[in-house]
Design a protein around this motif. Structure first.
Motif, PDB file in Angstrom:
ATOM      1  N   ALA A   1      11.106  -2.742  51.911  1.00  0.00           N
ATOM      2  CA  ALA A   1      10.168  -2.761  52.796  1.00  0.00           C
ATOM      3  C   ALA A   1       9.496  -4.046  51.618  1.00  0.00           C
ATOM      4  O   ALA A   1       9.150  -5.046  51.644  1.00  0.00           O
ATOM      5  CB  ALA A   1       8.208  -1.978  52.368  1.00  0.00           C
ATOM      6  N   VAL A   2       9.362  -3.729  50.182  1.00  0.00           N
ATOM      7  CA  VAL A   2       8.763  -4.700  49.465  1.00  0.00           C
ATOM      8  C   VAL A   2      10.233  -5.494  49.093  1.00  0.00           C
ATOM      9  O   VAL A   2       9.678  -6.977  48.884  1.00  0.00           O
ATOM     10  CB  VAL A   2       9.061  -4.339  48.547  1.00  0.00           C
ATOM     11  CG1 VAL A   2       8.684  -4.896  46.826  1.00  0.00           C
ATOM     12  CG2 VAL A   2       7.978  -3.140  47.076  1.00  0.00           C
ATOM     13  N   VAL A   3      11.429  -5.867  49.375  1.00  0.00           N
ATOM     14  CA  VAL A   3      11.745  -6.947  49.604  1.00  0.00           C
ATOM     15  C   VAL A   3      11.140  -7.545  50.748  1.00  0.00           C
ATOM     16  O   VAL A   3      11.299  -8.602  51.102  1.00  0.00           O
ATOM     17  CB  VAL A   3      13.410  -6.731  49.415  1.00  0.00           C
ATOM     18  CG1 VAL A   3      14.816  -7.942  49.988  1.00  0.00           C
ATOM     19  CG2 VAL A   3      13.522  -6.142  48.161  1.00  0.00           C
ATOM     20  N   ALA A   4      10.985  -6.937  52.443  1.00  0.00           N
ATOM     21  CA  ALA A   4      11.109  -7.927  53.260  1.00  0.00           C
ATOM     22  C   ALA A   4       9.539  -8.284  53.064  1.00  0.00           C
ATOM     23  O   ALA A   4       9.597  -9.471  53.442  1.00  0.00           O
ATOM     24  CB  ALA A   4      10.849  -6.757  54.249  1.00  0.00           C
ATOM     25  N   ILE A   5       8.664  -7.717  52.533  1.00  0.00           N
ATOM     26  CA  ILE A   5       7.015  -7.982  52.380  1.00  0.00           C
ATOM     27  C   ILE A   5       7.377  -9.785  51.447  1.00  0.00           C
ATOM     28  O   ILE A   5       7.389 -10.629  52.013  1.00  0.00           O
ATOM     29  CB  ILE A   5       6.179  -7.600  51.468  1.00  0.00           C
ATOM     30  CG1 ILE A   5       6.480  -6.484  52.311  1.00  0.00           C
ATOM     31  CG2 ILE A   5       5.044  -8.652  51.227  1.00  0.00           C
ATOM     32  CD1 ILE A   5       5.215  -5.288  51.925  1.00  0.00           C
ATOM     33  N   LEU A   6       8.627  -9.713  50.402  1.00  0.00           N
ATOM     34  CA  LEU A   6       8.573 -10.282  49.489  1.00  0.00           C
ATOM     35  C   LEU A   6       9.443 -11.635  50.037  1.00  0.00           C
ATOM     36  O   LEU A   6       8.657 -13.219  49.401  1.00  0.00           O
ATOM     37  CB  LEU A   6       9.142 -10.607  48.066  1.00  0.00           C
ATOM     38  CG  LEU A   6       8.789  -9.331  46.852  1.00  0.00           C
ATOM     39  CD1 LEU A   6       9.108  -8.954  46.003  1.00  0.00           C
ATOM     40  CD2 LEU A   6       7.011  -9.964  46.559  1.00  0.00           C
ATOM     41  N   PHE A   7      10.208 -11.516  50.806  1.00  0.00           N
ATOM     42  CA  PHE A   7      10.693 -12.704  51.760  1.00  0.00           C
ATOM     43  C   PHE A   7       9.608 -13.025  52.391  1.00  0.00           C
ATOM     44  O   PHE A   7       9.733 -14.782  51.958  1.00  0.00           O
ATOM     45  CB  PHE A   7      11.640 -11.987  52.569  1.00  0.00           C
ATOM     46  CG  PHE A   7      12.204 -13.210  53.497  1.00  0.00           C
ATOM     47  CD1 PHE A   7      13.361 -13.714  52.946  1.00  0.00           C
ATOM     48  CD2 PHE A   7      12.286 -12.752  54.712  1.00  0.00           C
ATOM     49  CE1 PHE A   7      13.825 -14.556  53.481  1.00  0.00           C
ATOM     50  CE2 PHE A   7      12.609 -14.073  55.810  1.00  0.00           C
ATOM     51  CZ  PHE A   7      13.579 -14.810  55.532  1.00  0.00           C
ATOM     52  N   GLY A   8       8.895 -12.823  53.466  1.00  0.00           N
ATOM     53  CA  GLY A   8       7.809 -12.917  53.766  1.00  0.00           C
ATOM     54  C   GLY A   8       6.941 -13.744  53.804  1.00  0.00           C
ATOM     55  O   GLY A   8       6.568 -15.212  54.022  1.00  0.00           O
ATOM     56  N   PHE A   9       6.919 -13.827  52.141  1.00  0.00           N
ATOM     57  CA  PHE A   9       5.590 -14.308  50.887  1.00  0.00           C
ATOM     58  C   PHE A   9       6.396 -15.386  51.363  1.00  0.00           C
ATOM     59  O   PHE A   9       5.701 -16.572  51.233  1.00  0.00           O
ATOM     60  CB  PHE A   9       5.037 -13.676  50.230  1.00  0.00           C
ATOM     61  CG  PHE A   9       4.468 -14.046  49.126  1.00  0.00           C
ATOM     62  CD1 PHE A   9       3.488 -13.927  49.457  1.00  0.00           C
ATOM     63  CD2 PHE A   9       5.287 -14.958  47.667  1.00  0.00           C
ATOM     64  CE1 PHE A   9       1.902 -14.920  48.602  1.00  0.00           C
ATOM     65  CE2 PHE A   9       4.368 -15.485  47.417  1.00  0.00           C
ATOM     66  CZ  PHE A   9       2.552 -15.224  47.398  1.00  0.00           C
ATOM     67  N   PHE A  10       7.369 -15.759  50.408  1.00  0.00           N
ATOM     68  CA  PHE A  10       7.648 -16.889  49.486  1.00  0.00           C
ATOM     69  C   PHE A  10       8.485 -18.279  50.879  1.00  0.00           C
ATOM     70  O   PHE A  10       8.576 -18.983  51.120  1.00  0.00           O
ATOM     71  CB  PHE A  10       9.490 -16.424  48.870  1.00  0.00           C
ATOM     72  CG  PHE A  10       8.747 -15.839  47.366  1.00  0.00           C
ATOM     73  CD1 PHE A  10       7.995 -16.781  46.546  1.00  0.00           C
ATOM     74  CD2 PHE A  10       9.214 -14.364  46.645  1.00  0.00           C
ATOM     75  CE1 PHE A  10       7.613 -16.682  45.203  1.00  0.00           C
ATOM     76  CE2 PHE A  10       8.925 -14.376  46.086  1.00  0.00           C
ATOM     77  CZ  PHE A  10       7.795 -14.903  45.430  1.00  0.00           C
ATOM     78  N   LEU A  11       8.787 -16.873  52.232  1.00  0.00           N
ATOM     79  CA  LEU A  11       9.279 -18.299  53.028  1.00  0.00           C
ATOM     80  C   LEU A  11       7.538 -19.171  54.302  1.00  0.00           C
ATOM     81  O   LEU A  11       7.872 -19.944  54.305  1.00  0.00           O
ATOM     82  CB  LEU A  11      10.099 -16.372  54.090  1.00  0.00           C
ATOM     83  CG  LEU A  11      10.477 -18.458  55.809  1.00  0.00           C
ATOM     84  CD1 LEU A  11      11.457 -18.240  55.443  1.00  0.00           C
ATOM     85  CD2 LEU A  11      10.358 -16.878  56.574  1.00  0.00           C
ATOM     86  N   ALA A  12       6.552 -18.109  53.924  1.00  0.00           N
ATOM     87  CA  ALA A  12       5.786 -19.131  53.897  1.00  0.00           C
ATOM     88  C   ALA A  12       5.204 -20.176  53.445  1.00  0.00           C
ATOM     89  O   ALA A  12       4.658 -21.319  53.738  1.00  0.00           O
ATOM     90  CB  ALA A  12       3.847 -17.859  54.171  1.00  0.00           C
ATOM     91  N   SER A  13       6.542 -20.274  52.060  1.00  0.00           N
ATOM     92  CA  SER A  13       5.911 -21.666  51.190  1.00  0.00           C
ATOM     93  C   SER A  13       6.914 -22.445  51.299  1.00  0.00           C
ATOM     94  O   SER A  13       6.654 -23.221  50.085  1.00  0.00           O
ATOM     95  CB  SER A  13       5.173 -21.100  49.959  1.00  0.00           C
ATOM     96  OG  SER A  13       6.540 -20.326  50.046  1.00  0.00           O
ATOM     97  N   THR A  14       7.794 -22.323  52.419  1.00  0.00           N
ATOM     98  CA  THR A  14       9.146 -23.172  52.543  1.00  0.00           C
ATOM     99  C   THR A  14       8.666 -24.159  53.506  1.00  0.00           C
ATOM    100  O   THR A  14       7.280 -24.171  54.234  1.00  0.00           O
ATOM    101  CB  THR A  14      10.666 -22.308  52.713  1.00  0.00           C
ATOM    102  OG1 THR A  14       9.963 -21.856  54.307  1.00  0.00           O
ATOM    103  CG2 THR A  14      10.366 -21.365  51.954  1.00  0.00           C
ATOM    104  N   GLY A  15       8.977 -24.995  54.083  1.00  0.00           N
ATOM    105  CA  GLY A  15       8.907 -25.998  54.429  1.00  0.00           C
ATOM    106  C   GLY A  15       9.798 -25.767  55.892  1.00  0.00           C
ATOM    107  O   GLY A  15       9.050 -26.163  57.050  1.00  0.00           O
ATOM    108  N   MET A  16       9.685 -24.539  56.555  1.00  0.00           N
ATOM    109  CA  MET A  16       9.915 -23.259  57.370  1.00  0.00           C
ATOM    110  C   MET A  16       9.010 -23.112  57.727  1.00  0.00           C
ATOM    111  O   MET A  16       9.062 -23.248  59.228  1.00  0.00           O
ATOM    112  CB  MET A  16      10.896 -22.676  57.401  1.00  0.00           C
ATOM    113  CG  MET A  16      12.675 -23.185  57.043  1.00  0.00           C
ATOM    114  SD  MET A  16      13.546 -22.302  57.060  1.00  0.00           S
ATOM    115  CE  MET A  16      13.394 -21.587  58.935  1.00  0.00           C
ATOM    116  N   ALA A  17       7.771 -22.817  57.069  1.00  0.00           N
ATOM    117  CA  ALA A  17       6.483 -22.232  57.870  1.00  0.00           C
ATOM    118  C   ALA A  17       6.131 -23.022  59.380  1.00  0.00           C
ATOM    119  O   ALA A  17       5.602 -22.443  60.402  1.00  0.00           O
ATOM    120  CB  ALA A  17       5.435 -22.222  56.046  1.00  0.00           C
TER     121      ALA A  17
END
Length: 64
Positions: free
Chosen positions: A29-45
């Motif tokens: 769950a923590v890995v999924a949260i961190l993945f979403g957090f870092f994905l939000a700061s990429t160019g794909m957001a």
């Protein structure tokens, strides 16, 4: 803004239910949260945001 907050709240509730029902452990769950957090700061957001907004708009257009 309201749609984003609603999605975040809904996904948070789902995550808590999954952790409590032992469907998902705390570590993944923590890995999924961190993945979403870092994905939000990429160019794909922006693309992901447009996609989710189009889905929300499509669902809003459905009349029963």
């Amino acid at each position: 803004m309201a749609i984003s907050l609603s999605v975040v709240l809904m996904l948070g509730v789902i995550l808590v239910v999954m952790i409590r029902s032992k469907s998902i452990k705390a570590g993944p769950a923590v890995v999924a949260i961190l993945f979403g957090f870092f994905l939000a700061s990429t160019g794909m957001a922006p693309s992901i945001n447009r996609f989710l907004n189009s889905i929300a708009h499509t669902i809003n257009q459905i009349s029963f």
